[in-house]
Design a protein around this motif. Sequence first.
Motif, mmCIF file in Angstrom:
data_model
loop_
_atom_site.group_PDB
_atom_site.id
_atom_site.type_symbol
_atom_site.label_atom_id
_atom_site.label_comp_id
_atom_site.label_asym_id
_atom_site.label_seq_id
_atom_site.Cartn_x
_atom_site.Cartn_y
_atom_site.Cartn_z
ATOM 1 N N GLY A 15 0.985 -1.049 -0.011
ATOM 2 C CA GLY A 15 -0.045 0.157 0.121
ATOM 3 C C GLY A 15 0.719 1.233 0.074
ATOM 4 N N SER A 16 -0.071 2.466 0.033
ATOM 5 C CA SER A 16 0.749 3.668 0.178
ATOM 6 C C SER A 16 0.446 4.655 1.318
ATOM 7 C CB SER A 16 0.237 4.381 -1.337
ATOM 8 O OG SER A 16 0.992 3.705 -2.367
ATOM 9 N N LEU A 17 1.253 5.533 1.639
ATOM 10 C CA LEU A 17 0.851 6.591 2.536
ATOM 11 C C LEU A 17 1.522 7.861 2.079
ATOM 12 C CD1 LEU A 17 1.202 5.066 6.221
ATOM 13 C CD2 LEU A 17 -0.874 5.993 5.156
ATOM 14 N N ARG A 18 0.970 8.839 2.600
ATOM 15 C CA ARG A 18 1.736 10.007 2.478
ATOM 16 C C ARG A 18 1.779 10.869 3.712
ATOM 17 N NH1 ARG A 18 2.283 14.334 -1.783
ATOM 18 N NH2 ARG A 18 1.864 16.426 -1.116
ATOM 19 N N LEU A 19 3.052 11.229 3.898
ATOM 20 C CA LEU A 19 3.215 11.932 5.318
ATOM 21 C C LEU A 19 3.569 13.629 4.904
ATOM 22 C CD1 LEU A 19 5.742 9.642 6.959
ATOM 23 C CD2 LEU A 19 3.341 9.576 7.206
ATOM 24 N N SER A 20 2.916 14.193 5.833
ATOM 25 C CA SER A 20 3.644 15.737 5.406
ATOM 26 C C SER A 20 4.050 16.498 6.721
ATOM 27 C CB SER A 20 2.214 16.330 5.212
ATOM 28 O OG SER A 20 1.712 15.989 4.118
#
Length: 120
Positions: A15-20
Amino acid sequence: VQLVESGGGLVQPGGSLRLSCAASGSIFSINAMGWYRQAPGKQRELVAAITTGGTTNYADSVKGRFTISSEYAKNTVHLQMSSLKPEDTAVYFCHVGGVLGGTWADFHSWGPGTQVTVSS
């Protein structure tokens, strides 16, 4: 300088995740922003970093899967993580280095960390 991180969580392998991460405070300029991670029982390690000139640096273990980007006008850095593996499980920390406004002193600030768990 305060850093606020967002985007961590639980994701299945592949899967994917986006951190900010957004930095605020008396900042004159930022030299570089990056992400580190620390897994249980292991030392904190660099994941990816980016300079104001756009030069990027990645850990070998994430090359081709993670992408770091920045919005320097907003003092924000992102980490797009794809093809996640269980070994990517760790607490991810944002790091920002630069110069303070007013005092012109160098600063290095860390975020509180955000948990990323890759598990089925």
